[in-house]
Design an enzyme around this catalytic site. Structure first.
Site, PDB file in Angstrom:
ATOM      1  N   CYS A 139       0.819  -1.213   0.000  1.00 33.42           N
ATOM      2  CA  CYS A 139       0.000   0.000   0.000  1.00 33.42           C
ATOM      3  C   CYS A 139       0.850   1.259   0.000  1.00 33.42           C
ATOM      4  CB  CYS A 139      -0.945  -0.009   1.192  1.00 33.42           C
ATOM      5  SG  CYS A 139      -2.479  -0.898   0.842  1.00 33.42           S
ATOM      6  N   HIS A 198      -6.457 -13.476 -14.066  1.00 31.69           N
ATOM      7  CA  HIS A 198      -5.783 -13.070 -15.295  1.00 31.69           C
ATOM      8  C   HIS A 198      -4.309 -12.853 -15.001  1.00 31.69           C
ATOM      9  CE1 HIS A 198      -5.226 -11.161 -19.207  1.00 31.69           C
ATOM     10  NE2 HIS A 198      -4.553 -10.215 -18.588  1.00 31.69           N
TER      11      HIS A 198
END
Length: 721
Positions: free
Chosen positions: A399, A520
Site C-alpha cells: 500500500c 488473469h
C-alpha cells in the site's frame, strides 16, 4: 544499455540454510550477480549466529546482535528471496525442496549449508533436559534466559570435553563466577585433539576459574535437575550443555544422496553425488580431504562454492576446493584472554584474544557492512519535475505504492452516482454494496506492487489484504479473482512463481470460507498481485455509524510501512522485518467476527494510515475523534526506524491528506499514524461498555488489540495526545 535486472529469469538457485558459507555467497552474489538467475535462501530464522563469537557472547563480552548474521539484509543485498522455514526434504526427481507450511520450492541448482546439531536423542531425557550447543541460536536464547536469572549457587554441566565444551565451560564460569561448572568427558582424557602446550594452558585456565573436568564420565541420560552417568552415577545440574555430538539432519537419509556417517559426501567441486546439489560447512564431508567440523573451513569454502554455483548455472567448468591441512586455533578462556594451538607452541595471553576479536569482527564486518548500489544517473536532458516525482527514496511496495488521498479524491470526484437499482453504494466506503436476493453482496478489489521477493508470502498477505475490505463491513468473503503481473522470465519459472502465489492465496481464501475461482495473468516490468473479492452479509457495516462516546479499538499494531521502506534500503533488522511480515500474514477474519456484532462503524487500516482512515470514518459519521498516542500498538523497531529518518514513499502524501484536520505532538510516533499499512488491522467504533469484553475476546484469539481513543461530538477532526 540494459541492466541485469531487466533480463528474463531462466534458472532457480536455492541455498538451503544460512550458514557461514552461504552468508558469504550472498554477499558475493550481491556484488556480482549472474544474469537470469533467481536466488532463494531458506532458513528457519531471519538471522544466524556466528560460531566464532558464541563463547564470547556466553562470557558476556558480546551482545547477542553482535554475533548475528542478518539474512534479511544479506538477501536484500543479493537480490534474493528469503524463505523463513526449515527444509525437511528434497525430491530430487522433481527438483523440489520440502518446507512444511508452504508449497515446495523448485530448484535447478541447490546448495546445502544447514549446519549440524549437538543433540543425542537416543539418550533418555536428553531432548527435555539438555540444551545442545548447536544449533547456535536456540542455545544462545536458552543460555541468556538462564544467565539473566540464575538460581542461587547454580550448577552448570557441560557434556563433552573437547575444545568446544571446555571453551564454553570457561565462558560460563566467567559470566557466572558463583556457579559450579563441571565438564563430563566420556574418554579418559579431555582436550585430546590439542597439542600438549595448548592443552596444558587450557587446563590451567580451568583450574583458575574453578572448572572441574571429570573424565571417564559418559552420559547415560538426563532428568530434571540432574545428569545420569554410566555406571549408575548421578550429578546435580541446573543447566546442562550438550557438546559431545555432531549430528546431521535425519531427513538427509531420505534424499538418497551419498552420505558419510549422515553427512553429505562432496568431492573437490563441493558437488554431492547429485551434480545439481552442492554442500558446504559442517553438513559436508569432504571425501577428497576429510577435515574436522570447524567454521574456518566453511568460510574458506565460500569463494570456491560461489564460483562453482555460477559455473553450474552457466554451463562452465567447475574448479577444485583444496582446504588447508591445519589452521591456527584461537581458543578463548573465559575472560579476554586466549590460547593458541598450532605448531605445538604454548601461546597464551591477552594479545591472542585481541587478535581473535579482530578476526571475528572482520568477518562480521564483511556480512554487515554491505555496499549500497547507487541507482543509475538520470539523463542529462530530462523533463521538468522528474526529480520531484522520483523523490529521495525508492518507491515502496504494498500500500506504500498507492496514489495519495488528495489526488485520489480529486480523481473520484467526477465519477457519476450509481444508476442501477441493485447497486446500493458506490465510491466512498470500504467496498461497494450490491443487492443479492434477500442479502447484500460487497464487491471490492485491491492490487499491490510486490513488497517481498517470496511469492508464497506475497500471495497470502495480498489475499488477506484484499479480503480486509469485506471484513471491515462485516461480510463473509465469498469468491475471488486474481490479477497477476509477472516480471519477464521463462515459462517454467513463471509457472513456479504463479503456483506458489496462488497456492498461498487459495489457502488463505479457503481459511476464510471463500474460493479463488480464476483470474488473469500478464508479463510486465515487475511483480504485482491483486484480487477482486465478493462477500455476503445481511446488513453491511459502514463507516457512517460512529457515535459520540464510542471507544476506538485497533486489532493490529501499525508501522509495517516504515519497516518495509527501511528493509528496501537494507536498514531494518531481520527480526523486525520477520515480525512485520508475520503480523501482515495474520487474518482479520476472526477479528471481524468478534467486532461486527457490536461495532457502530468499522474500517480497515491500510494505505492512508491510521490517521487517514480514522478521519474517513469521522467524515462519514459526522463526528470527531481523539487518540491516546501511548495506547496505540506499534510494531517493534518501527519507531526507532522512523526516528532514524526512514519512511514510506507514500508518507508525505498521507500527511498532506490530513493537513488542517488533525493535531498531534511532533515526533516519530506521531509520524507513524500516517504510515501506510498492507494487511493492517481493523479499526472499530464500539460502545464503551463493551470494550473490555471485546478486547478480551480479541486477545484470546491472538490479536495485539488495544483501545486507542474515543469518538467525540463535532466536525470531522482528529486530536492526538
Amino acid at each position: 544499455m540494459r541492466q541485469d535486472a531487466d533480463l528474463p529469469l531462466t534458472r532457480d538457485l536455492v541455498l538451503i540454510g544460512g550458514g557461514h558459507s552461504h552468508a558469504l555467497v550472498l554477499r558475493m552474489w550481491g556484488m556480482k550477480p549472474l544474469a537470469g538467475v533467481r536466488l532463494t535462501v531458506i532458513n528457519p530464522l531471519p538471522s544466524a549466529a556466528y560460531s566464532g563469537m558464541l563463547p564470547g557472547h556466553v562470557a558476556g563480552h558480546y551482545a547477542r546482535q553482535e554475533l548475528q548474521l542478518d539474512l534479511v539484509r544479506l538477501a536484500r543485498h543479493a537480490g534474493a528471496r528469503l524463505v523463513l522455514g526449515r527444509a525437511t526434504g528434497i525430491d530430487r526427481a522433481r527438483k523440489l525442496i520440502e518446507v512444511p507450511g508452504r508449497a515446495p520450492i523448485a530448484y535447478d541448482v541447490a546448495s546445502l549449508d544447514i549446519g549440524i546439531t549437538s543433540e543425542m536423542p537416543q539418550l533418555p531425557g536428553f531432548s527435555e533436559h539438555v540444551t545442545p550447543a548447536k544449533p547456535l541460536d536456540a542455545f544462545a536464547d536458552a543460555w541468556e534466559a538462564f544467565a539473566t536469572d540464575p538460581p542461587p549457587e547454580p550448577r552448570i554441566a557441560v557434556v563433552g570435553g573437547g575444545v568446544a565444551g571446555v571453551e564454553l565451560a570457561m565462558a560460563c564460569a566467567h559470566r557466572l563466577p558463583q556457579a559450579r561448572v563441571t565438564v563430563y568427558e566420556a574418554a579418559r582424557e579431555a582436550l585430546r585433539l590439542l597439542g600438549s602446550g595448548a592443552r596444558g594452558a587450557m587446563l590451567r585456565h580451568c583450574a583458575r576459574l574453578g572448572v572441574r573436568i571429570e573424565t571417564g564420565a559418559a552420559l547415560a541420560g538426563a532428568e530434571a535437575g540432574q545428569l545420569l552417568l554410566e555406571g549408575g552415577k548421578t550429578a546435580r545440574a541446573d543447566f546442562v550443555i550438550g557438546t559431545g555430538a555432531t549430528k546431521p539432519a535425519d531427513w538427509l537419509e531420505r534424499t538418497e544422496l551419498d552420505l558419510t556417517d549422515g553427512f553429505v559426501t562432496v568431492g573437490p567441486t563441493l558437488q554431492s553425488s547429485d551434480p545439481a546439489i552442492f554442500a558446504s560447512g559442517d553438513i559436508a564431508h569432504l571425501s577428497h580431504a576429510p577435515r574436522p567440523k570447524a567454521g574456518v573451513y566453511a568460510v574458506r569454502a565460500a569463494k570456491p562454492l560461489f564460483r562453482n554455483l555460477r559455473a553450474a548455472l552457466s554451463g562452465r567448468p567447475l574448479t577444485r576446493f583444496q582446504p588447508q591441512r591445519d589452521y591456527l586455533k584461537l581458543i578463548s578462556t573465559g575472560g579476554k584472554h586466549a590460547v593458541a594451538d598450532k605448531w605445538s607452541l604454548p601461546l597464551d595471553g591477552e594479545w591472542l584474544w585481541r587478535w581473535k576479536d579482530r578476526i571475528d569482527r572482520k568477518f562480521m564486518a564483511k556480512v554487515h557492512d554491505l555496499p549500497i548500489m547507487a541507482p543509475p544517473p538520470l539523463p542529462r536532458e530530462r523533463a521538468q519535475g522528474l526529480e520531484e516525482v522520483l523523490g529521495t527514496k525508492p518507491m515502496c511496495g504494498g500500500c506504500g505504492a498507492k496514489l495519495g488521498g488528495v489526488a485520489l479524491r480529486e480523481a473520484l470526484a467526477g465519477l457519476p452516482a450509481p444508476t442501477r437499482p441493485d447497486v446500493l453504494s458506490g465510491p466512498g466506503d470500504d467496498a461497494a454494496v450490491l443487492a443479492c436476493g434477500p442479502r447484500k453482496q460487497v464487491f471490492t478489489t485491491d492490487h499491490v506492487r510486490a513488497f517481498t521477493e517470496d511469492p508464497w508470502v506475497l500471495g497470502r498477505i495480498v489475499a488477506l489484504h484484499a479480503m480486509s475490505d469485506a471484513w471491515a463491513m462485516g461480510a463473509a468473503p465469498q469468491a475471488a479473482l486474481a490479477q497477476v503481473t509477472l516480471p519477464r522470465q521463462s515459462e517454467e519459472l513463471g509457472a513456479r512463481a504463479l503456483s506458489e502465489m496462488l497456492g498461498a492465496a487459495a489457502e488463505a481464501f479457503r481459511e476464510a470460507g471463500a474460493d479463488l475461482v480464476g483470474g488473469h495473468t500478464s508479463m510486465g516490468a515487475e511483480l504485482s498481485l491483486g484480487f477482486t473479492v465478493t462477500g455476503l452479509c445481511d446488513d453491511p457495516l459502514g463507516q457512517d455509524g460512529a457515535q459520540p462516546g464510542d471507544r476506538l479499538i485497533l486489532t493490529k499494531p501499525i508501522g509495517a510501512g516504515v519497516i518495509l521502506a527501511a528493509e528496501m534500503l537494507g536498514a531494518a533488522p531481520g527480526a523486525t522485518v520477520a515480525k512485520a511480515l508475520e503480523m501482515m500474514a495474520r487474518s482479520s477474519g476472526p477479528a471481524s467476527a468478534i467486532l461486527a456484532p457490536h461495532a457502530h462503524a468499522m474500517t480497515d487500516v491500510t494505505g492512508f494510515g491510521l490517521a487517514g482512515h480514522l478521519l474517513g470514518l469521522c467524515e462519514a459519521s459526522a463526528v470527531s475523534a481523539r487518540l491516546d498516542l501511548a495506547a496505540i500498538p506499534v510494531l517493534e523497531g518501527a519507531e526507532k526506524l522512523a526516528a532514524a529518518g526512514h519512511h514510506s514513499s507514500l508518507l508525505p502524501q498521507n500527511i498532506a491528506n490530513c493537513a488542517g484536520r488533525m493535531t498531534a505532538p511532533p515526533g516519530p510516533r506521531s509520524e507513524i499514524l500516517h504510515d501506510p499499512q498492507t494487511s493492517g488491522g481493523l479499526l472499530a467504533a464500539v460502545p464503551a461498555e463493551k470494550v473490555e469484553k471485546i478486547l478480551a475476546s480479541l486477545r484470546a484469539a491472538g490479536y495485539e488489540a488495544a483501545a486507542i481513543g474515543a469518538i467525540e461530538p463535532g466536525p470531522a477532526f482528529l486530536r492526538v495526545s
